[in-house]
Motif scaffolding. Sequence first.
Motif, PDB file in Angstrom:
ATOM      1  N   GLU A  23     -53.459  -4.443   6.553  1.00  0.00           N
ATOM      2  CA  GLU A  23     -52.211  -3.694   6.719  1.00  0.00           C
ATOM      3  C   GLU A  23     -51.630  -3.287   5.356  1.00  0.00           C
ATOM      4  OE1 GLU A  23     -49.508  -1.451   8.273  1.00  0.00           O
ATOM      5  OE2 GLU A  23     -51.088  -2.373   9.481  1.00  0.00           O
ATOM      6  N   ARG A  24     -51.648  -4.184   4.409  1.00  0.00           N
ATOM      7  CA  ARG A  24     -51.114  -3.847   3.084  1.00  0.00           C
ATOM      8  C   ARG A  24     -51.978  -2.774   2.404  1.00  0.00           C
ATOM      9  NH1 ARG A  24     -47.383  -7.371   0.805  1.00  0.00           N
ATOM     10  NH2 ARG A  24     -46.920  -9.168   2.110  1.00  0.00           N
ATOM     11  N   ILE A  25     -53.271  -2.857   2.620  1.00  0.00           N
ATOM     12  CA  ILE A  25     -54.175  -1.869   2.023  1.00  0.00           C
ATOM     13  C   ILE A  25     -53.919  -0.494   2.640  1.00  0.00           C
ATOM     14  CG2 ILE A  25     -56.605  -1.212   1.833  1.00  0.00           C
ATOM     15  CD1 ILE A  25     -57.206  -4.293   1.642  1.00  0.00           C
ATOM     16  N   LEU A  26     -53.744  -0.492   3.940  1.00  0.00           N
ATOM     17  CA  LEU A  26     -53.419   0.760   4.633  1.00  0.00           C
ATOM     18  C   LEU A  26     -52.115   1.343   4.091  1.00  0.00           C
ATOM     19  CD1 LEU A  26     -54.171   2.678   6.985  1.00  0.00           C
ATOM     20  CD2 LEU A  26     -52.931   1.136   8.515  1.00  0.00           C
ATOM     21  N   ARG A  27     -51.126   0.466   3.918  1.00  0.00           N
ATOM     22  CA  ARG A  27     -49.835   0.940   3.392  1.00  0.00           C
ATOM     23  C   ARG A  27     -49.999   1.514   1.989  1.00  0.00           C
ATOM     24  NH1 ARG A  27     -46.750  -3.763   5.516  1.00  0.00           N
ATOM     25  NH2 ARG A  27     -46.529  -4.525   3.398  1.00  0.00           N
ATOM     26  N   ALA A  28     -50.848   0.889   1.195  1.00  0.00           N
ATOM     27  CA  ALA A  28     -51.054   1.373  -0.173  1.00  0.00           C
ATOM     28  C   ALA A  28     -51.659   2.772  -0.169  1.00  0.00           C
ATOM     29  CB  ALA A  28     -51.961   0.399  -0.932  1.00  0.00           C
ATOM     30  N   VAL A  29     -52.629   2.983   0.693  1.00  0.00           N
ATOM     31  CA  VAL A  29     -53.261   4.316   0.717  1.00  0.00           C
ATOM     32  C   VAL A  29     -52.269   5.344   1.265  1.00  0.00           C
ATOM     33  CG1 VAL A  29     -55.230   5.683   1.495  1.00  0.00           C
ATOM     34  CG2 VAL A  29     -55.533   3.253   0.972  1.00  0.00           C
ATOM     35  N   ARG A  30     -51.504   4.933   2.269  1.00  0.00           N
ATOM     36  CA  ARG A  30     -50.449   5.824   2.774  1.00  0.00           C
ATOM     37  C   ARG A  30     -49.474   6.201   1.665  1.00  0.00           C
ATOM     38  NH1 ARG A  30     -48.514   2.173   7.085  1.00  0.00           N
ATOM     39  NH2 ARG A  30     -49.829   2.509   8.887  1.00  0.00           N
ATOM     40  N   ARG A  31     -49.065   5.196   0.897  1.00  0.00           N
ATOM     41  CA  ARG A  31     -48.106   5.437  -0.187  1.00  0.00           C
ATOM     42  C   ARG A  31     -48.694   6.412  -1.213  1.00  0.00           C
ATOM     43  NH1 ARG A  31     -44.187   2.511  -3.969  1.00  0.00           N
ATOM     44  NH2 ARG A  31     -43.652   1.112  -2.264  1.00  0.00           N
ATOM     45  N   ALA A  32     -49.933   6.164  -1.612  1.00  0.00           N
ATOM     46  CA  ALA A  32     -50.578   7.047  -2.596  1.00  0.00           C
ATOM     47  C   ALA A  32     -50.710   8.454  -2.033  1.00  0.00           C
ATOM     48  CB  ALA A  32     -51.945   6.492  -2.982  1.00  0.00           C
ATOM     49  N   ALA A  33     -51.029   8.545  -0.749  1.00  0.00           N
ATOM     50  CA  ALA A  33     -51.196   9.859  -0.119  1.00  0.00           C
ATOM     51  C   ALA A  33     -49.873  10.611  -0.132  1.00  0.00           C
ATOM     52  CB  ALA A  33     -51.716   9.702   1.301  1.00  0.00           C
ATOM     53  N   GLY A  34     -48.811   9.895   0.226  1.00  0.00           N
ATOM     54  CA  GLY A  34     -47.497  10.531   0.255  1.00  0.00           C
ATOM     55  C   GLY A  34     -47.119  11.055  -1.103  1.00  0.00           C
ATOM     56  N   ARG A  35     -47.402  10.265  -2.104  1.00  0.00           N
ATOM     57  CA  ARG A  35     -47.050  10.668  -3.459  1.00  0.00           C
ATOM     58  C   ARG A  35     -47.895  11.841  -3.921  1.00  0.00           C
ATOM     59  NH1 ARG A  35     -47.313   6.692  -8.536  1.00  0.00           N
ATOM     60  NH2 ARG A  35     -47.947   8.396  -9.887  1.00  0.00           N
ATOM     61  N   GLN A  36     -49.201  11.734  -3.669  1.00  0.00           N
ATOM     62  CA  GLN A  36     -50.067  12.830  -4.105  1.00  0.00           C
ATOM     63  C   GLN A  36     -49.712  14.125  -3.373  1.00  0.00           C
ATOM     64  OE1 GLN A  36     -54.241  11.887  -3.813  1.00  0.00           O
ATOM     65  NE2 GLN A  36     -54.170  10.945  -5.821  1.00  0.00           N
TER      66      GLN A  36
END
Length: 168
Positions: free
Chosen positions: A148-161
């Motif tokens: 779940e934390r890994i998924l959140r991290a990729v989501r966060r990076a995606a949102g930022r990018q």
Amino acid sequence: MSRNPTDNCVDVDLVVNGEELRVRIEPTKTLLELLRELLGLTGTKCGCGIGECGACTVLLDDRPVNACLVLAGQVNGGRVRTVEGLAVDGQLHPVQEAFIAEHAVQCGYCTPGMIMSAVGLLEQESNPSDDQIKRALAGNLCRCTGYERILRAVRRAAGRQHAERQDG
Ligand code: FES
Ligand code: FES
């Protein structure tokens, strides 16, 4: 690529993290061994050695691959990127920053592979769905952080990018 008759090794030309290289290596060695043993790039991990865990994921010509399954000779003329090549001028890649921000790391053994898979995904799809993220990371196993934390991290990076591209 050429074979040297005296030591049965082959010369492999490749680009690693932007640097053009020629390495002499036994043809049975893998890309993982080339990176870790010849070049000292130990950020790429060896978990299983048989293509099951994803710890060895690197980008080969922009596509994630398991470096333990690729023979060194197969990358002749190729462009390899490892976790060591992500930061620019001391600035971490957005995916690296997102993993830190979301505490998506415990022992860290899976992390370089996870990050390279995520970078490969986000370069192809800047705003992926959760299903796309899960599919992209399906070959990367983590035994301690929890996904779940890994998924959140990729989501966060995606949102930022995604936001940065729209601003730009
Ligand atoms: Fe390559 Fe596990 S070390 S997939
Ligand atoms: Fe330990 Fe993923 S953080 S295996």
